[in-house]
Design a protein around this motif. Structure first.
Motif, PDB file in Angstrom:
ATOM      1  N   UNK A 188      -7.951  -7.695  -0.072  1.00 17.94           N
ATOM      2  CA  UNK A 188      -8.154  -6.429   0.624  1.00 17.94           C
ATOM      3  C   UNK A 188      -7.946  -5.275  -0.340  1.00 17.94           C
ATOM      4  N   UNK A 227      -4.655  -0.084 -13.832  1.00 12.04           N
ATOM      5  CA  UNK A 227      -3.802  -0.834 -14.762  1.00 12.04           C
ATOM      6  C   UNK A 227      -4.378  -2.225 -15.004  1.00 12.04           C
ATOM      7  N   UNK A 228      -4.895  -2.864 -13.946  1.00 13.16           N
ATOM      8  CA  UNK A 228      -5.515  -4.187 -14.121  1.00 13.16           C
ATOM      9  C   UNK A 228      -6.786  -4.057 -14.953  1.00 13.16           C
ATOM     10  N   UNK A 240       6.145   1.950  -7.755  1.00 10.79           N
ATOM     11  CA  UNK A 240       5.060   1.747  -8.714  1.00 10.79           C
ATOM     12  C   UNK A 240       4.660   3.040  -9.404  1.00 10.79           C
ATOM     13  N   UNK A 278       6.776   0.878  -1.856  1.00 13.39           N
ATOM     14  CA  UNK A 278       6.237   0.263  -3.048  1.00 13.39           C
ATOM     15  C   UNK A 278       5.517   1.303  -3.885  1.00 13.39           C
ATOM     16  N   UNK A 337      -2.803   1.190  -9.603  1.00 15.74           N
ATOM     17  CA  UNK A 337      -2.656  -0.255  -9.759  1.00 15.74           C
ATOM     18  C   UNK A 337      -3.948  -0.912 -10.202  1.00 15.74           C
ATOM     19  N   UNK A 338      -5.056  -0.473  -9.621  1.00 15.31           N
ATOM     20  CA  UNK A 338      -6.344  -1.056 -10.000  1.00 15.31           C
ATOM     21  C   UNK A 338      -6.719  -0.687 -11.437  1.00 15.31           C
ATOM     22  N   UNK A 352      -7.473  -1.951   0.965  1.00 17.61           N
ATOM     23  CA  UNK A 352      -6.820  -0.830   1.655  1.00 17.61           C
ATOM     24  C   UNK A 352      -5.420  -0.565   1.114  1.00 17.61           C
ATOM     25  N   UNK A 353      -4.682  -1.616   0.822  1.00 20.02           N
ATOM     26  CA  UNK A 353      -3.302  -1.424   0.394  1.00 20.02           C
ATOM     27  C   UNK A 353      -3.152  -1.140  -1.084  1.00 20.02           C
ATOM     28  N   UNK A 354      -4.219  -1.304  -1.862  1.00 18.12           N
ATOM     29  CA  UNK A 354      -4.100  -1.217  -3.319  1.00 18.12           C
ATOM     30  C   UNK A 354      -4.474   0.178  -3.805  1.00 18.12           C
ATOM     31  N   UNK A 355      -3.597   0.794  -4.619  1.00 20.69           N
ATOM     32  CA  UNK A 355      -3.889   2.161  -5.044  1.00 20.69           C
ATOM     33  C   UNK A 355      -4.659   2.178  -6.368  1.00 20.69           C
TER      34      UNK A 355
END
Lengths: 218, 218
Positions: free
Chosen positions: A124, A135-136, A98, A94, A132-133, A126-129
């Motif tokens: 969680x 961009x939100x 991404x 992923x 990605x954060x 841990x899995x979110x880079x």
């Protein structure tokens, strides 16, 4: 007696036949070959190469990424590198998709508000880079700087709906081979975005009609 | 004694002050005035006009649509026409927003499959326009022509998630004035799209990490 070698030899086609089979012009195929997006054919003479089913599949994939999803050649190259050399971890698949698709975001974007949301939603962190954060965080800032206030609870509805979507998508990742998993993740990420947005607009029309009908505004 | 007239007169500002207040360059403001996106100021001499709070609000809206949402000037004009002359029916508000935002779709797009889906999902077809249906049909065709098969049931998950999103959004439409309703619908449609897509990617990361963790592919 049929041998594997004879079968392969019979299958090999000229570049013009490859173009006809994929509806990609010969000049475009040559460009993809030069750029290294498409692997070379098998030389059948010092000046002539022939191509097989792997070239057909690859060209269809490139066409979907360039034409359907409108990606740049460099983004396609990054995605195809991921397909060719899949990362060992399923989760990193992923990341490949991404990363190649991400728009550049400001390095200094403050994602602490997003971290707090992730904790509240139980996603969680841990899995979110960070990309990605960020961009939100940037999308939220875009909404706010336009003076648009999301109604109470609507952000939570967005998050819950997107988590349902993502759960269904991740549950469908094929596990038979790394290549098919990458293909699924990459294409699913890129090609489904226009579908989701189109469905949202149609759903808005349906919900609006149910709420307001053809009556004048109050 | 404070009179309305004195208050208004004190408030009026020069174009350079309007530029400073909105961070929009004077030349850009003049362009919006020429294009009719921004209403003229009040003439205070034959060669000088002054501007008020309505110009500030309008410039912020234009900036959000052009900069934030990346719309063309002609799409912005169409949206602002809808804000200035709101349609009588609440449902038609959405039509104004969606029409201005819609990408051109092929006239001949076959939407019968989408009609069948709408019926299956219980969305009703009365409120859904042909442009919206054609956009869904084209997005589905884009997915399929790339050789990507949506896993069983995933399309239904997308539809259900988008209907939850749309229900929450439509429930939040302000009913105090037609202008605020149009503003909400237009900005909500345009500005929220990047937010939803960014949330989806983050949700995928979260779901992927929960499913695969950092383990190698099986």
């Amino acid at each position: 007696m049929e041998s594997g070698a004879i079968y392969v030899k019979e299958y090999l086609v000229r570049i013009s036949q490859l173009a006809a089979a994929t509806e990609v012009p010969v000049a475009t195929i040559k460009y993809y070959l030069r750029e290294g997006l498409l692997h070379d054919g098998r030389l059948t003479s010092p000046t002539q190469a022939r191509y097989d089913e792997t070239h057909v599949r690859r060209l269809r994939l490139i066409r979907a990424l360039v034409g359907g999803a409108g990606l740049s050649i460099s983004a396609v190259r990054e995605l195809l590198d991921g397909v060719d050399s899949p990362p060992e971890s399923g989760h990193d698949l992923l990341g490949v998709a991404h990363h190649a698709l991400a728009k550049p975001v400001a390095q200094a974007t403050d994602t602490s508000a997003v971290d707090a949301m992730l904790e509240r939603w139980g996603w969680g962190t841990d899995g979110c880079d960070d990309v990605g954060k960020a961009a939100v965080a940037e999308a939220l800032e875009g909404v706010r700087s336009a003076g648009f206030d999301l109604p109470e609870g609507v952000l939570e509805t967005y998050a819950a709906a997107m988590h349902e979507v993502a759960d269904a998508e991740i549950a469908g990742v094929p596990t038979d081979s790394a290549e098919s998993a990458v293909r699924y993740v990459v294409l699913g990420t890129v090609l489904v975005e226009p579908l989701l947005l189109a469905l949202r607009r149609l759903a808005q029309q349906s919900a609006s009609y149910q709420r307001f009908g053809p009556r004048p505004l109050g």
